[in-house]
Design a protein around this motif. Sequence first.
Motif, PDB file in Angstrom:
ATOM      1  N   GLY A 206       0.796  -1.221   0.000  1.00 26.00           N
ATOM      2  CA  GLY A 206       0.000   0.000   0.000  1.00 26.00           C
ATOM      3  C   GLY A 206       0.829   1.272   0.000  1.00 26.00           C
ATOM      4  N   ASP A 207       2.130   1.154   0.247  1.00 25.60           N
ATOM      5  CA  ASP A 207       3.014   2.318   0.168  1.00 25.60           C
ATOM      6  C   ASP A 207       3.298   2.634  -1.295  1.00 25.60           C
ATOM      7  OD1 ASP A 207       3.118   2.184   2.918  1.00 25.60           O
ATOM      8  OD2 ASP A 207       5.205   1.509   3.019  1.00 25.60           O
ATOM      9  N   SER A 208       3.532   3.913  -1.567  1.00 24.62           N
ATOM     10  CA  SER A 208       3.893   4.317  -2.928  1.00 24.62           C
ATOM     11  C   SER A 208       4.999   5.354  -2.869  1.00 24.62           C
ATOM     12  CB  SER A 208       2.683   4.872  -3.682  1.00 24.62           C
ATOM     13  OG  SER A 208       2.125   5.986  -3.006  1.00 24.62           O
ATOM     14  N   ALA A 209       5.640   5.566  -4.010  1.00 28.42           N
ATOM     15  CA  ALA A 209       6.725   6.539  -4.118  1.00 28.42           C
ATOM     16  C   ALA A 209       6.574   7.301  -5.419  1.00 28.42           C
ATOM     17  CB  ALA A 209       8.076   5.838  -4.067  1.00 28.42           C
ATOM     18  N   ARG A 210       6.818   8.614  -5.366  1.00 31.68           N
ATOM     19  CA  ARG A 210       6.804   9.461  -6.552  1.00 31.68           C
ATOM     20  C   ARG A 210       8.221   9.988  -6.725  1.00 31.68           C
ATOM     21  NH1 ARG A 210       0.984  12.336  -5.008  1.00 31.68           N
ATOM     22  NH2 ARG A 210       0.154  10.384  -4.175  1.00 31.68           N
ATOM     23  N   ILE A 211       8.783   9.747  -7.889  1.00 25.42           N
ATOM     24  CA  ILE A 211      10.216   9.946  -8.089  1.00 25.42           C
ATOM     25  C   ILE A 211      10.453  10.857  -9.282  1.00 25.42           C
ATOM     26  CG2 ILE A 211      12.401   8.768  -8.559  1.00 25.42           C
ATOM     27  CD1 ILE A 211      10.339   6.261  -7.432  1.00 25.42           C
ATOM     28  N   GLU A 212      11.295  11.865  -9.079  1.00 27.05           N
ATOM     29  CA  GLU A 212      11.678  12.781 -10.154  1.00 27.05           C
ATOM     30  C   GLU A 212      13.187  12.992 -10.102  1.00 27.05           C
ATOM     31  OE1 GLU A 212       8.480  16.031 -10.945  1.00 27.05           O
ATOM     32  OE2 GLU A 212       8.391  15.655  -8.791  1.00 27.05           O
ATOM     33  N   ASP A 213      13.784  13.169 -11.269  1.00 24.61           N
ATOM     34  CA  ASP A 213      15.200  13.501 -11.395  1.00 24.61           C
ATOM     35  C   ASP A 213      16.122  12.440 -10.814  1.00 24.61           C
ATOM     36  OD1 ASP A 213      14.502  15.973 -12.589  1.00 24.61           O
ATOM     37  OD2 ASP A 213      14.215  16.865 -10.603  1.00 24.61           O
ATOM     38  N   ILE A 214      15.705  11.196 -10.853  1.00 23.39           N
ATOM     39  CA  ILE A 214      16.571  10.078 -10.461  1.00 23.39           C
ATOM     40  C   ILE A 214      16.522   9.052 -11.587  1.00 23.39           C
ATOM     41  CG2 ILE A 214      16.907   8.172  -8.840  1.00 23.39           C
ATOM     42  CD1 ILE A 214      15.850   9.943  -6.631  1.00 23.39           C
ATOM     43  N   ALA A 215      17.673   8.761 -12.143  1.00 26.78           N
ATOM     44  CA  ALA A 215      17.727   7.935 -13.348  1.00 26.78           C
ATOM     45  C   ALA A 215      17.640   6.446 -13.056  1.00 26.78           C
ATOM     46  CB  ALA A 215      19.005   8.238 -14.126  1.00 26.78           C
ATOM     47  N   GLN A 216      18.188   6.014 -11.912  1.00 29.64           N
ATOM     48  CA  GLN A 216      18.297   4.579 -11.656  1.00 29.64           C
ATOM     49  C   GLN A 216      17.513   4.209 -10.412  1.00 29.64           C
ATOM     50  OE1 GLN A 216      19.910   2.393 -13.674  1.00 29.64           O
ATOM     51  NE2 GLN A 216      19.240   0.663 -12.426  1.00 29.64           N
ATOM     52  N   LEU A 217      16.564   3.298 -10.560  1.00 31.43           N
ATOM     53  CA  LEU A 217      15.817   2.794  -9.414  1.00 31.43           C
ATOM     54  C   LEU A 217      16.222   1.346  -9.157  1.00 31.43           C
ATOM     55  CD1 LEU A 217      12.195   4.125 -10.114  1.00 31.43           C
ATOM     56  CD2 LEU A 217      14.061   5.231  -8.852  1.00 31.43           C
ATOM     57  N   GLU A 218      16.507   1.059  -7.892  1.00 28.13           N
ATOM     58  CA  GLU A 218      16.833  -0.304  -7.472  1.00 28.13           C
ATOM     59  C   GLU A 218      15.802  -0.734  -6.433  1.00 28.13           C
ATOM     60  OE1 GLU A 218      21.674   0.271  -8.039  1.00 28.13           O
ATOM     61  OE2 GLU A 218      20.812   0.092  -6.033  1.00 28.13           O
TER      62      GLU A 218
END
Length: 233
Positions: A206-218
């Motif tokens: 149920g958790d979420s993340a909003r991501i900007e200006d980060i090229a690599q997600l692990e």
Amino acid sequence: MIKIYPAASAHQFDHGWLKGSHVFSFGDFYDPDNTAFGPMRVCNDDTIAPGKGFGAHPHSDMEIVSIVLSGVLRHEDNLGNVAQTSFGGIQRMSAGTGAIHTEHNPSNSEPVRLLQLWFMPKARGTAPSYATGRFDPAKLEGRLLPVVAAEASEEIVGIAQDMTIYLGKAESGGQLDFRQEPGRRSFVYLVEGQLTLNGEDVLKPGDSARIEDIAQLELKADEHILVMVIDLP
């Protein structure tokens, strides 16, 4: 920048026949600081009781995607489309100039759980349309599988927006990697399990993340995970 929205920050509700959570402002839940992420307007994690559902209601100028996680969802609309979808199936309605549909759980015994996602279309006032598709759930293991994208294919449902929805699974200790193009956004929603995002942020169901200006997600699986990642303009 990574901004985490824990499940506790979502609007939790229980109407008896319908229960779940709204990640963004929706219905009677309104937070002026949480109405959208790029073209994304809605991420509802809904569970519909057996034999229940939404009666006929209209939409316009919205791309609506339903991802069934368990059970069966029945869709019917005024365009003549009727479909039943289970896990591995995707429903997409482009409401365009206007469409009316119902969504219903046809089972007498099993609830249906689904993610319903709304996105602003790339162009307004287009002709309404509806599409279904299926992906192979076995292909989710150890990878992020595109299931909805602007360019449709045999296993990818098309959508009228410059975006891609991925689903993926990983065993405990495994890792899913995602490379984001410059100038774009990433949205992560954890359905099952627990993961650590880029070595720092722990996400639970149920958790979420909003991501900007980060090229690599692990996305490292602390336990077996089912996760959704969306690439957005």
